[in-house]
Design a protein around this motif. Structure first.
Motif, mmCIF file in Angstrom:
data_model
loop_
_atom_site.group_PDB
_atom_site.id
_atom_site.type_symbol
_atom_site.label_atom_id
_atom_site.label_comp_id
_atom_site.label_asym_id
_atom_site.label_seq_id
_atom_site.Cartn_x
_atom_site.Cartn_y
_atom_site.Cartn_z
ATOM 1 N N ALA A 1 32.953 34.613 56.085
ATOM 2 C CA ALA A 1 32.499 35.062 57.405
ATOM 3 C C ALA A 1 33.693 35.502 58.248
ATOM 4 C CB ALA A 1 31.731 33.942 58.107
ATOM 5 N N HIS A 2 34.808 34.795 58.125
ATOM 6 C CA HIS A 2 36.014 35.191 58.864
ATOM 7 C C HIS A 2 36.627 36.469 58.278
ATOM 8 C CE1 HIS A 2 36.302 31.815 61.638
ATOM 9 N NE2 HIS A 2 35.921 31.026 60.651
ATOM 10 N N VAL A 3 36.563 36.613 56.959
ATOM 11 C CA VAL A 3 37.023 37.860 56.350
ATOM 12 C C VAL A 3 36.207 39.033 56.891
ATOM 13 C CG1 VAL A 3 37.212 39.150 54.190
ATOM 14 C CG2 VAL A 3 37.884 36.734 54.249
ATOM 15 N N ARG A 4 34.904 38.864 56.934
ATOM 16 C CA ARG A 4 34.033 39.931 57.446
ATOM 17 C C ARG A 4 34.358 40.254 58.901
ATOM 18 N NH1 ARG A 4 30.153 37.144 54.480
ATOM 19 N NH2 ARG A 4 29.402 36.081 56.343
ATOM 20 N N ARG A 5 34.608 39.204 59.681
ATOM 21 C CA ARG A 5 34.914 39.413 61.096
ATOM 22 C C ARG A 5 36.165 40.272 61.255
ATOM 23 N NH1 ARG A 5 34.959 33.976 64.263
ATOM 24 N NH2 ARG A 5 32.835 34.090 63.454
ATOM 25 N N GLY A 6 37.200 39.965 60.477
ATOM 26 C CA GLY A 6 38.422 40.751 60.560
ATOM 27 C C GLY A 6 38.217 42.184 60.100
ATOM 28 N N ALA A 7 37.454 42.349 59.008
ATOM 29 C CA ALA A 7 37.212 43.699 58.486
ATOM 30 C C ALA A 7 36.417 44.537 59.473
ATOM 31 C CB ALA A 7 36.482 43.605 57.149
ATOM 32 N N PRO B 1 49.232 54.316 43.608
ATOM 33 C CA PRO B 1 49.210 53.334 44.687
ATOM 34 C C PRO B 1 49.008 51.908 44.144
ATOM 35 C CG PRO B 1 47.865 55.231 45.254
ATOM 36 C CD PRO B 1 48.251 55.397 43.808
ATOM 37 N N VAL B 2 49.685 50.965 44.777
ATOM 38 C CA VAL B 2 49.576 49.556 44.398
ATOM 39 C C VAL B 2 48.741 48.831 45.458
ATOM 40 C CG1 VAL B 2 50.820 47.404 44.001
ATOM 41 C CG2 VAL B 2 51.794 49.572 43.200
ATOM 42 N N PRO B 3 47.552 48.322 45.103
ATOM 43 C CA PRO B 3 46.771 47.550 46.074
ATOM 44 C C PRO B 3 47.521 46.289 46.472
ATOM 45 C CG PRO B 3 45.458 48.141 44.138
ATOM 46 C CD PRO B 3 46.877 48.434 43.792
ATOM 47 N N ILE B 4 47.355 45.891 47.729
ATOM 48 C CA ILE B 4 47.972 44.666 48.237
ATOM 49 C C ILE B 4 46.873 43.700 48.654
ATOM 50 C CG2 ILE B 4 49.483 43.653 49.982
ATOM 51 C CD1 ILE B 4 51.012 46.272 50.069
ATOM 52 N N TYR B 5 46.857 42.532 48.008
ATOM 53 C CA TYR B 5 45.893 41.490 48.324
ATOM 54 C C TYR B 5 46.602 40.385 49.097
ATOM 55 C CZ TYR B 5 42.443 43.349 44.948
ATOM 56 O OH TYR B 5 41.537 44.126 44.280
ATOM 57 N N LEU B 6 45.883 39.751 50.021
ATOM 58 C CA LEU B 6 46.449 38.679 50.823
ATOM 59 C C LEU B 6 45.770 37.354 50.495
ATOM 60 C CD1 LEU B 6 47.719 41.034 52.400
ATOM 61 C CD2 LEU B 6 47.169 39.800 54.518
ATOM 62 N N ALA B 7 46.580 36.321 50.325
ATOM 63 C CA ALA B 7 46.064 34.968 50.176
ATOM 64 C C ALA B 7 45.774 34.397 51.557
ATOM 65 C CB ALA B 7 47.075 34.086 49.448
ATOM 66 N N ALA B 8 44.669 33.691 51.673
ATOM 67 C CA ALA B 8 44.292 33.150 52.978
ATOM 68 C C ALA B 8 43.479 31.874 52.795
ATOM 69 C CB ALA B 8 43.477 34.180 53.763
ATOM 70 N N GLU C 1 41.196 42.335 57.850
ATOM 71 C CA GLU C 1 41.623 43.484 58.657
ATOM 72 C C GLU C 1 42.530 44.442 57.895
ATOM 73 O OE1 GLU C 1 44.499 44.247 62.539
ATOM 74 O OE2 GLU C 1 43.638 42.252 62.211
ATOM 75 N N ILE C 2 43.467 43.904 57.073
ATOM 76 C CA ILE C 2 44.513 44.790 56.536
ATOM 77 C C ILE C 2 44.630 44.807 55.012
ATOM 78 C CG2 ILE C 2 45.876 44.489 58.643
ATOM 79 C CD1 ILE C 2 47.789 42.700 57.057
ATOM 80 N N ALA C 3 44.012 43.865 54.308
ATOM 81 C CA ALA C 3 44.243 43.740 52.865
ATOM 82 C C ALA C 3 43.297 44.613 52.054
ATOM 83 C CB ALA C 3 44.112 42.290 52.434
ATOM 84 N N ASP C 4 43.697 44.889 50.815
ATOM 85 C CA ASP C 4 42.824 45.576 49.858
ATOM 86 C C ASP C 4 41.945 44.583 49.104
ATOM 87 O OD1 ASP C 4 43.909 48.235 50.312
ATOM 88 O OD2 ASP C 4 45.726 47.485 49.342
ATOM 89 N N GLY C 5 42.280 43.305 49.177
ATOM 90 C CA GLY C 5 41.520 42.244 48.536
ATOM 91 C C GLY C 5 42.018 40.907 49.053
ATOM 92 N N ILE C 6 41.284 39.852 48.718
ATOM 93 C CA ILE C 6 41.570 38.519 49.240
ATOM 94 C C ILE C 6 41.770 37.568 48.071
ATOM 95 C CG2 ILE C 6 40.831 36.754 50.898
ATOM 96 C CD1 ILE C 6 40.765 39.627 52.044
ATOM 97 N N VAL C 7 42.710 36.620 48.217
ATOM 98 C CA VAL C 7 42.929 35.587 47.210
ATOM 99 C C VAL C 7 42.671 34.229 47.858
ATOM 100 C CG1 VAL C 7 44.537 34.553 45.581
ATOM 101 C CG2 VAL C 7 44.673 37.010 46.069
ATOM 102 N N LEU C 8 41.747 33.465 47.276
ATOM 103 C CA LEU C 8 41.406 32.125 47.772
ATOM 104 C C LEU C 8 41.837 31.076 46.753
ATOM 105 C CD1 LEU C 8 37.777 32.798 49.114
ATOM 106 C CD2 LEU C 8 39.971 33.134 50.292
ATOM 107 N N ASN C 9 41.867 29.814 47.203
ATOM 108 C CA ASN C 9 42.373 28.745 46.333
ATOM 109 C C ASN C 9 41.916 27.385 46.859
ATOM 110 O OD1 ASN C 9 43.938 27.697 44.186
ATOM 111 N ND2 ASN C 9 45.695 27.369 45.521
ATOM 112 N N MET C 10 41.543 26.501 45.947
ATOM 113 C CA MET C 10 41.374 25.077 46.209
ATOM 114 C C MET C 10 40.330 24.762 47.284
ATOM 115 S SD MET C 10 43.642 23.786 44.067
ATOM 116 C CE MET C 10 44.329 22.209 44.513
ATOM 117 N N MET C 11 39.161 25.368 47.186
ATOM 118 C CA MET C 11 38.124 25.092 48.181
ATOM 119 C C MET C 11 36.836 24.671 47.485
ATOM 120 S SD MET C 11 38.428 28.401 47.356
ATOM 121 C CE MET C 11 37.329 29.343 46.322
ATOM 122 N N PRO C 12 35.988 23.899 48.152
ATOM 123 C CA PRO C 12 34.657 23.594 47.609
ATOM 124 C C PRO C 12 33.734 24.783 47.811
ATOM 125 C CG PRO C 12 34.921 22.564 49.747
ATOM 126 C CD PRO C 12 36.239 23.214 49.426
#
Length: 331
Positions: free
Chosen positions: A190-196, A152-159, A170-181
């Motif tokens: 907190a929003h990731v947790r809410r969706g999960a 199986p290939v995990p699918i991560y979503l950028a957000a 809600e649907i990803a196996d992992g999360i990719v973040l970028n360019m934040m303080p």
């Protein structure tokens, strides 16, 4: 700290292979490959890295969901997964209007629906199923991979913003973040947790990967000057302009957008403040960079990845060698 390395690096694929092999030897947790639309193809870089490594994880961070059809993306991901069984992660993202519309000529519409539908279709395709799907943004009929990946290939979503962060939870196996303080990270997670939690999933099981533009240097002023030339146009795109405003840079975001629209390049660069650069990028001595990355880990990032920003090979090696997780000889 599960420190990761970021590719591609200049000047070419041979350099990417040298970095991949060295990153594995230095103890980096994983290698994540950006697909910018104008640089080396992410799947080709991943395949090249797979040929010179044996154990390090390889992931795309990220492949835009508009510039390839799901069947083309599944074929690319499945091929890399065969070269690196159990080591490959497919990271996908909506990208931006610049890459999708201006460069690719594809309408940048309904990104949430596109991400949701693409994820569902890719999961089925990568599992070797025969897929027929009729969605609002994705359509396919009777597609089946001739040679699906062995595992199986995990699918991560950028957000970036709350709706996409919640979808990723809600649907990803992992999360990719970028360019934040760093202070934006708890709000984002907190929003990731809410969706999960809405989907009955454990948010703690999700890997949180984040890319950091990194310069190891004793001259932070020069580093800021280099980064400013990237940040000015980057944060002028509507996707990232809205995001940095949401992160607390409302005044800077407005000035960046206004000066870019006016084609005033000097004013656009001036609108990117030193404070903005210092809060988003990782700049300084090796010790200072390690401390900065540590603060992001404390805020909730599980896998920070360092991306050497400067484009000469000595600077690239200085970043990877000096921040390496394991003891290493001097290059």
């Amino acid at each position: 700290m599960r420190l990761a390395a970021s590719l591609p690096v200049p000047p070419d694929l041979s350099a990417c292979q040298r970095v991949a092999a060295r990153a594995e030897a230095l103890g980096y947790d994983s290698i994540w490959i950006a697909d910018t639309g104008a640089g080396p193809d992410a799947f080709v870089v991943a395949a090249a890295a797979a040929q010179v490594t044996t154990s390090i994880r390889l992931g795309t961070a990220v492949v835009p969901v508009y510039t390839r059809t799901p069947s083309v993306m599944a074929a690319g991901a499945g091929s890399v997964a065969q070269l690196a069984p159990g080591r490959f992660v497919l990271g996908i993202g909506a990208s931006s209007e610049t890459i999708v519309e201006r460069w690719g000529g594809v309408p940048f519409r309904r990104p949430l629906a596109r991400m949701r539908e693409t994820t569902a279709v890719l999961r089925a395709m990568l599992a070797g199923e025969r897929v027929t799907f009729e969605g609002r943004t994705v359509r396919t009929s009777g597609f089946r991979l001739v040679s699906p990946p062995p595992r199986p290939v995990p699918i991560y979503l950028a957000a970036l913003m709350p709706p996409m962060l919640e979808l990723a939870g809600e649907i990803a196996d992992g999360i990719v973040l970028n360019m934040m303080p760093v202070d934006a990270v708890p709000r984002m997670l907190a929003h990731v947790r809410r969706g999960a939690e809405r989907a009955g999933r454990d948010p703690a099981a999700l890997e949180i990967v984040a890319r950091f533009q990194t310069i190891v240097t004793d001259d932070p002023a020069a580093a800021r000057g280099a980064l400013r030339h990237m940040f000015g146009p980057y944060f002028a795109t509507s996707v990232y302009n809205r995001f940095v405003a949401w992160c607390g840079f409302e005044r800077e975001a407005a000035a960046i957008a206004r000066t870019w629209a006016a084609k005033d390049r000097a004013a656009n660069l001036a609108a990117v403040t030193d404070e903005m650069i210092d809060r988003i990028a990782v700049i300084g001595t090796a010790a200072q960079c390690r401390a900065r990355l540590g603060r992001f880990v404390e805020a909730g990032i599980t896998t920070p990845m360092v991306h050497p920003f400067l484009f000469d090979e000595a600077a690239i090696w200085r970043v990877f060698e000096s921040l390496a997780p394991a003891p290493h000889p001097t290059k």
